[in-house]
Design an enzyme around this catalytic site. Structure first.
Site, PDB file in Angstrom:
ATOM      1  N   TYR A   1      -8.027  17.312   6.109  1.00  0.00           N
ATOM      2  CA  TYR A   1      -6.653  17.588   5.714  1.00  0.00           C
ATOM      3  C   TYR A   1      -6.531  17.662   4.198  1.00  0.00           C
ATOM      4  O   TYR A   1      -7.105  16.858   3.463  1.00  0.00           O
ATOM      5  CB  TYR A   1      -5.711  16.485   6.221  1.00  0.00           C
ATOM      6  CG  TYR A   1      -5.433  16.548   7.700  1.00  0.00           C
ATOM      7  CD1 TYR A   1      -4.806  17.651   8.266  1.00  0.00           C
ATOM      8  CD2 TYR A   1      -5.776  15.485   8.533  1.00  0.00           C
ATOM      9  CE1 TYR A   1      -4.532  17.706   9.627  1.00  0.00           C
ATOM     10  CE2 TYR A   1      -5.500  15.514   9.895  1.00  0.00           C
ATOM     11  CZ  TYR A   1      -4.884  16.637  10.426  1.00  0.00           C
ATOM     12  OH  TYR A   1      -4.606  16.678  11.771  1.00  0.00           O
TER      13      TYR A   1
ATOM     14  N   ARG B   1       5.366 -18.828  -4.378  1.00  0.00           N
ATOM     15  CA  ARG B   1       5.493 -18.233  -3.056  1.00  0.00           C
ATOM     16  C   ARG B   1       6.218 -19.208  -2.139  1.00  0.00           C
ATOM     17  O   ARG B   1       7.324 -18.948  -1.692  1.00  0.00           O
ATOM     18  CB  ARG B   1       4.098 -17.863  -2.527  1.00  0.00           C
ATOM     19  CG  ARG B   1       4.079 -16.880  -1.401  1.00  0.00           C
ATOM     20  CD  ARG B   1       2.669 -16.403  -1.094  1.00  0.00           C
ATOM     21  NE  ARG B   1       1.758 -17.470  -0.699  1.00  0.00           N
ATOM     22  CZ  ARG B   1       0.499 -17.249  -0.300  1.00  0.00           C
ATOM     23  NH1 ARG B   1       0.007 -16.021  -0.270  1.00  0.00           N
ATOM     24  NH2 ARG B   1      -0.269 -18.254   0.049  1.00  0.00           N
TER      25      ARG B   1
ATOM     26  N   LYS C   1      -5.751 -18.287  11.066  1.00  0.00           N
ATOM     27  CA  LYS C   1      -4.468 -17.588  11.184  1.00  0.00           C
ATOM     28  C   LYS C   1      -4.700 -16.111  11.474  1.00  0.00           C
ATOM     29  O   LYS C   1      -5.804 -15.595  11.305  1.00  0.00           O
ATOM     30  CB  LYS C   1      -3.665 -17.743   9.887  1.00  0.00           C
ATOM     31  CG  LYS C   1      -4.338 -17.161   8.657  1.00  0.00           C
ATOM     32  CD  LYS C   1      -3.520 -17.400   7.403  1.00  0.00           C
ATOM     33  CE  LYS C   1      -4.212 -16.789   6.184  1.00  0.00           C
ATOM     34  NZ  LYS C   1      -3.412 -16.946   4.950  1.00  0.00           N
TER      35      LYS C   1
END
Length: 355
Positions: free
Chosen positions: A253, A131, A35
């Protein structure tokens, strides 16, 4: 010149891992779970690697299943989430693509559909994952309706474990077997973790996933190398800049890393737009010229920094973000995620090569 980053896919490693999974399965047949474009590794590349030995394929989308059929793969294919529309259902039946059935809506759609051929189905039971799936107590009713529909071929039963990589499967397995075993139908319950940890639960079909790609389903217990698995994807780049820092200088950053001594810092052509996790903290492991070191500071969109202090490395040096020599599981653990996400997040802009 092209930007010096690429993902190298080793089909031979995928084949090795699949054969190991099938050996672990004993007499059970093994789907190769492909998948999500084979977990980001390339559906057809991985499928071709096992064309002559694979028992079947498991995936989610009817489009990917049809790509396999168009490429000449005749092995069983199962849709793990089933069909989402009548057109998908008819296409699956016409092309001998099996389907999970996990909800009332799918069951009704199948009962009402006009199909070109019978559809092989896997009744999915919800035994605790919460699920997808019917509650186990509905299995006799669902089975009776499927048989009465006249639309099905082989009927099997499946479930999915929530904690096969942790606290275990006993409670879910008991709930499943209480209703599935009396039917005498083929069963499928074992994912990668269950396959490796609970050989008594291999049954008729197993469905290895992450282990096929060289990731451990339980990296806190056993590494992929300990399990005999080989990495299939290596994400590689190069050092494109070097900075010499003084004590007190910052990197990147937010100035989230501050040097506490003179340091050499390399800038790598890889960032979160390539699929590297932005949340990977200072200290995430990385290889430079085959030498293990660490990332520094915040990951940028297109670049990240690493520590070159004391290394035989400089501008143009090779970098392995994960893969051969740098387990993806280690990188994922340092970044607070799993190797599944690293593989699936590989960006489209990263060139992919085989071998």
């Amino acid at each position: 010149m092209t930007r010096p980053i690429l993902a190298r896919i080793e089909p031979a490693a995928f084949r090795h891992n699949y054969l190991l999974a099938r050996q672990q399965a004993g007499g059970a047949r093994a789907w190769a779970v492909v998948k999500a474009n084979a977990y980001g590794h390339g559906l057809l590349s991985c499928a071709e690697a096992v064309r002559d030995c694979v028992d079947g394929f498991a995936l989610l989308e009817i489009g990917e299943a049809m790509r396999l059929r168009a490429a000449g793969f005749t092995q069983p294919i199962v849709l793990l989430e089933g069909f989402f529309a009548e057109d998908d259902l008819r296409l699956a039946a016409a092309n001998a693509i099996s389907s999970a059935i996990h909800c009332e809506e799918q069951l009704r759609l199948l009962e009402l559909a006009e199909l070109e051929a019978p559809l092989d189905v896997f009744i999915k039971l919800n035994t605790g994952m919460n699920r997808l799936g019917f509650v186990p107590e509905r299995l006799p009713e669902v089975l009776a309706r499927l048989r009465a529909s006249g639309k099905t071929g082989q009927i099997s039963v499946m479930t999915h474990f929530a904690c096969a990589d942790g606290t275990g499967i006993d409670e879910q397995l008991a709930r499943f077997n209480a209703v599935a075993e009396p039917t005498g139908l083929p069963r499928s319950v074992a994912n990668s973790a269950a396959l490796l940890r609970y050989p008594h639960a291999t049954y008729d079909w197993v469905r290895p996933g992450i282990m096929l790609y060289g990731g451990s389903p339980m990296p806190d217990m056993q590494s992929a190398a300990d399990l005999g698995l080989r990495p299939v994807m290596t994400l590689a780049s190069r050092i494109i800049g070097v900075q010499n820092l003084r004590s007190g200088d910052c990197v990147g950053y937010g100035a989230s890393f501050t040097a506490d001594r003179p340091m050499r810092v390399g800038t790598v052509a890889c960032g979160y737009a390539d699929g590297y996790p932005r949340h990977a903290p200072t200290g995430t492991p990385i290889l430079v010229n085959g030498q293990r070191t660490r990332t520094l500071g915040r990951v940028s969109m297109d670049m990240l920094a690493c520590d070159l202090t004391g290394l035989d490395a400089g501008l143009g040096s090779s970098v392995t973000l994960w893969g051969e020599g740098m387990p993806a599981d280690e990188v994922a653990t340092a970044a607070g995620t799993v190797s599944y996400e690293l593989f699936c997040a590989l960006a489209q802009r990263v060139p992919v090569v085989e071998g």
